[in-house]
Each structure stands twice: as C-alpha cells, then as structure tokens.
Design a protein around this motif. Structure first.
Motif, mmCIF file in Angstrom:
data_model
loop_
_atom_site.group_PDB
_atom_site.id
_atom_site.type_symbol
_atom_site.label_atom_id
_atom_site.label_comp_id
_atom_site.label_asym_id
_atom_site.label_seq_id
_atom_site.Cartn_x
_atom_site.Cartn_y
_atom_site.Cartn_z
ATOM 1 N N ARG A 31 0.817 -1.222 0.000
ATOM 2 C CA ARG A 31 0.000 0.000 0.000
ATOM 3 C C ARG A 31 0.850 1.270 0.000
ATOM 4 O O ARG A 31 0.314 2.366 0.119
ATOM 5 C CB ARG A 31 -0.930 0.029 1.224
ATOM 6 N N ALA A 32 2.160 1.129 -0.129
ATOM 7 C CA ALA A 32 3.055 2.280 -0.005
ATOM 8 C C ALA A 32 2.766 3.350 -1.046
ATOM 9 O O ALA A 32 2.752 4.550 -0.739
ATOM 10 C CB ALA A 32 4.502 1.827 -0.098
ATOM 11 N N ALA A 33 2.541 2.952 -2.301
ATOM 12 C CA ALA A 33 2.322 3.928 -3.367
ATOM 13 C C ALA A 33 1.057 4.746 -3.117
ATOM 14 O O ALA A 33 1.050 5.970 -3.293
ATOM 15 C CB ALA A 33 2.240 3.222 -4.716
ATOM 16 N N LEU A 34 -0.003 4.067 -2.695
ATOM 17 C CA LEU A 34 -1.263 4.758 -2.420
ATOM 18 C C LEU A 34 -1.100 5.746 -1.272
ATOM 19 O O LEU A 34 -1.531 6.904 -1.362
ATOM 20 C CB LEU A 34 -2.347 3.733 -2.090
ATOM 21 N N LEU A 35 -0.476 5.303 -0.190
ATOM 22 C CA LEU A 35 -0.294 6.175 0.973
ATOM 23 C C LEU A 35 0.610 7.354 0.647
ATOM 24 O O LEU A 35 0.368 8.480 1.096
ATOM 25 C CB LEU A 35 0.284 5.367 2.138
ATOM 26 N N GLU B 136 0.991 8.768 -2.304
ATOM 27 C CA GLU B 136 0.251 9.704 -3.142
ATOM 28 C C GLU B 136 -0.707 10.542 -2.309
ATOM 29 O O GLU B 136 -0.820 11.756 -2.505
ATOM 30 C CB GLU B 136 -0.526 8.951 -4.223
ATOM 31 N N PHE B 137 -1.382 9.884 -1.369
ATOM 32 C CA PHE B 137 -2.349 10.631 -0.563
ATOM 33 C C PHE B 137 -1.643 11.647 0.329
ATOM 34 O O PHE B 137 -2.102 12.784 0.477
ATOM 35 C CB PHE B 137 -3.180 9.668 0.279
ATOM 36 N N ARG B 138 -0.526 11.239 0.918
ATOM 37 C CA ARG B 138 0.211 12.166 1.774
ATOM 38 C C ARG B 138 0.687 13.373 0.964
ATOM 39 O O ARG B 138 0.635 14.512 1.442
ATOM 40 C CB ARG B 138 1.387 11.441 2.417
ATOM 41 N N GLN C 182 -4.498 4.828 8.953
ATOM 42 C CA GLN C 182 -3.149 5.303 8.643
ATOM 43 C C GLN C 182 -3.187 6.719 8.067
ATOM 44 O O GLN C 182 -2.319 7.542 8.356
ATOM 45 C CB GLN C 182 -2.464 4.355 7.653
ATOM 46 N N LEU C 183 -4.211 7.007 7.264
ATOM 47 C CA LEU C 183 -4.369 8.368 6.750
ATOM 48 C C LEU C 183 -4.537 9.354 7.902
ATOM 49 O O LEU C 183 -4.042 10.483 7.847
ATOM 50 C CB LEU C 183 -5.569 8.451 5.817
ATOM 51 N N GLY C 184 -5.234 8.912 8.954
ATOM 52 C CA GLY C 184 -5.391 9.749 10.143
ATOM 53 C C GLY C 184 -4.059 10.029 10.802
ATOM 54 O O GLY C 184 -3.792 11.161 11.255
ATOM 55 N N ASP D 164 0.566 13.850 11.577
ATOM 56 C CA ASP D 164 1.972 14.217 11.361
ATOM 57 C C ASP D 164 2.092 15.570 10.667
ATOM 58 O O ASP D 164 3.023 16.343 10.929
ATOM 59 C CB ASP D 164 2.677 13.150 10.521
ATOM 60 N N LEU D 165 1.139 15.839 9.765
ATOM 61 C CA LEU D 165 1.151 17.106 9.030
ATOM 62 C C LEU D 165 0.379 18.207 9.763
ATOM 63 O O LEU D 165 0.200 19.299 9.240
ATOM 64 C CB LEU D 165 0.541 16.901 7.631
ATOM 65 N N LYS D 166 -0.095 17.870 10.986
ATOM 66 C CA LYS D 166 -0.858 18.811 11.818
ATOM 67 C C LYS D 166 -2.126 19.298 11.112
ATOM 68 O O LYS D 166 -2.472 20.480 11.131
ATOM 69 C CB LYS D 166 0.018 19.986 12.240
#
Length: 394
Positions: free
Chosen positions: A22-26, A28-30, A62-64, A69-71
């Motif tokens: 799932r690294a690529a998806l995460l 991209e979203f980040r 994980q998106l949460g 992390d990005l505040k």
C-alpha cells in the motif's frame, strides 16, 4: 530472543507493523494532503473500494496518522443504518472543533465562526445531540440551517474549510462503511462535495470514503455524476511479493527469519488476504521455538489461523443465514470466489426465474454476506467464503 513479543496484529482495523503493498497509495495521498495545505485548496474526493478484510479501515486509520503528522484536522465516522450520516458527522466535527477551540485564544478566534455554523447544522440534523463547547457559542442563523441537507452540508464544510485555510490546515473527512448510509444521505453528500469542487478556489476539504466494491454503483444511483466526482481506488488482495513482505518484515525486525519452504507455505495458504496474513503470522510466531520459522511451525500456525478465521469470520456469517440463504450461498460457492450469474443460480437451485431468488438475494445483500459487482451477478463480500462453504458440505 523475546518469545513474548508478537509483532503481528490480527483484528479489524488494526494497523499492521508493515503495510505491505500500500506504499504507493499512501505516498500519493500524503503528497496530496501536503499540496492541499500549501495551496489552501481542496482535492478531488477519494473512494477506497474493496472486499471485507483487505485493509480499507486500516488505510483510513493510517491516513489519520499521516494527517496528524502534518498537523491537519482528521475527522472519521462510520456510516450506519441506525444513525443518519449527517448526525454522525456533526458529532465528530464538534469533537474536532472543541479540541481546537480550547488550544489557544488565537485558535478560538479562527474557529469560532465554524463552531457557530456547526451549532446551526446540529440543531437541524440532531437537535437532541447538540453539545457544549465548554463556553457559549450561539448558532449562526441563516447558514447551514435551511433544512435542505445538501445545502446545509455544503455551507458547513465551506465554513470549516475557510477556517482551515486561515489556520494553514486541511480538513480530512473520512467515512467508513459508506454503503451503509441512506440513499438520501449519499445524494446530499454527492451534491455538497460536487458543489465544493466546482468553486474557483475550493476550500481545503478532502473527503475519503471506504467500503464494498458495489459502492460506486450505489453512489451513482444517488446522483448520476458520482462516477465522475470521485477518484476510485480499488483495494485488492496482496500479490506474492507484498504477502512475503507482510510476513517477513515484522519477523525480521525482531531478529527472526522464515525458512524458505515455511514462507512459501504461508504465502500460498493466505492467498494474499491481509486479514488471514496477520492471523497466520501471529499463530506461527506463537509456536516457533527458535530464530528460524520452520516448515512445521508454519503448518501448525496456518491451521490455527485457518480455524481462527473460519470461526471468527466465516462461521458467524454462515450461522446467521437461514436454510434457504445457505442454499443460495452454496450454489454461489460452485464459482469459487468469482461472481455468480443469477441466471446460473436459478438453474442450480432448480427455480423457474430470477425473481424466485430475489428475497434471498436482497436479504443477503442487506446483511453484508454478498454484493452485486455488476448487473445480474452476485459475489461474496469476504474472500475465501466459498472455500469455507465447500468444506462445510464435505
């Protein structure tokens, strides 16, 4: 060697130590979240679609963490037939805004209007569930209180989004089990998100929804343009390489390696199903006696994991089904995990027409046992269900 430190995490929604495949998806979203914060502009809404147990909830969680992390502001709800989606959103937005308002005087100045508009929205959608912000905030009359859910939701998200832009932040709105929401709620959500996205400078609100593969069709039924509104991402089973990473990565972090044959056996048995992979890894870890996981360890662990998955996932679903529903699913199991044609099921069950199966089909969809991947077909919502049913027959 610490025999008690089991690094695998079986269970619904638990983030595994290695989010394999799932690294690529995460990533991209980040990146999109970072861009939304820097530009102050919203992104196209996402839909994560996949079968049960493939990790959609894990990804939302994980998106949460990435948002934290990005505040950024992360609000997550689970759609339910027992509660309107708008009421659930109002409650979680209240909790998020309350935390912000209590951090500092500057934050209170930035977010106070958003809180006032939320109070107006609450009074309309959940009058018995309005909450205190620990200090008096009056509803803002004439905003998000029209009684038209699509309009009110749009105005609420616009107001919160404007405050987020002023605070150099982004609102991430995540809804799990989205297919459980009513058609009316989905239609209102579609309209609100569509209108927000059409603004010349969309507010920094990012929506992410998750659920079964039939969801795109459900959303399109609510409003025809939904198929163009969302960025649909299919979350499937893991391939061989990702499955190997999911099994070997946590073990390697604890100084433990897999024997080649043991790893091959586990990869084959789990079939790339993330829920099964974590259960398998956990049981194998529990029976190993050295820093090398042997083939015997793998065989014992695989069987224990299979029993856990069958009792906790398959058996509970099978046990809730009526005799005629079980017959329906047994006829589906002939196709393994591939979709079953309703016309073919009529023949297998010795019926005259598809309408003779409509009640069982409808009830099995409502209970979450099956879904409709395309018109005229049904499929199991859980990978491996057909194999379990065949074993029951045997």
């Amino acid at each position: 060697m610490d025999l008690s430190a089991n690094p695998f995490r079986p269970g619904a929604g638990r983030v595994p130590p290695v989010l394999a495949g799932r690294a690529a998806l995460l990533s991209e979203f980040r990146t999109r979240l970072y861009q939304a914060r820097e530009s102050g502009e919203g992104e196209r809404p996402w839909i994560l679609s996949g079968l049960r147990g493939v990790g959609k909830t894990v990804l939302l969680n994980q998106l949460g963490r990435d948002a934290a992390d990005l505040k950024l502001i992360f609000v997550k709800v689970e759609a339910s037939r027992s509660q309107p989606l708008a009421a659930a959103l109002a409650k979680e937005l209240y909790l998020a805004l309350r935390r912000l308002l209590l951090t500092s005087d500057r934050a209170r100045a930035l977010w106070s209007r958003a809180a006032s508009v939320l109070r107006s929205f609450q009074v309309r959608v959940d009058p018995s569930g309005t909450y205190s912000f620990a200090f008096d905030i009056e509803p803002e009359r004439g905003v998000a209180d029209s009684g038209d859910l699509a309009v009110d939701l749009q105005e609420l998200l616009e107001t919160v989004g404007l405050a987020a832009r002023e605070a150099n932040s982004v609102l991430i709105l995540a809804v799990d089990e989205l297919q459980e929401a009513s058609t009316e709620d989905l239609a209102a959500l579609n309209v609100a998100l569509h209108n927000l996205g059409q603004d010349v400078f969309p507010v920094p609100v990012v929506f992410v929804g998750a659920r079964l593969p039939s969801l795109p069709a459900v959303l399109a039924d609510a409003t025809s343009y939904a198929e163009r509104l969302y960025d649909y991402r299919q979350i499937g089973l893991l391939d061989t390489a990702a499955t190997m990473d999911a099994l070997t990565g946590p073990a390697r972090a604890h100084g433990v390696a897999w024997d080649v044959d043991a790893l091959d056996s586990a990869v084959t048995a789990t079939g790339g199903y993330p829920y099964f992979i974590q259960a398998c890894g956990s049981h194998v870890w529990s029976v190993r006696a050295t820093d090398i996981i042997s083939l015997d360890d793998a065989r014992i662990g695989i069987e224990a994991a299979r029993i856990e998955v069958e009792q906790g996932l398959y058996q509970s679903r099978w046990g809730r089904a009526t005799p005629t529903q079980r017959a329906f699913m047994s006829a589906m199991a002939v196709d393994d995990d591939a979709p079953s044609s309703m016309a073919e099921l009529v023949t297998r069950l010795q019926k005259k027409r598809t309408t003779d199966l409509s009640v069982n089909r409808r009830d099995l969809i409502r209970s979450g046992h099956i879904y409709t991947p395309e018109r005229g077909y049904v499929a199991f919502t859980v990978p491996g269900m057909s194999g379990f049913i065949v074993r029951q027959s045997d």
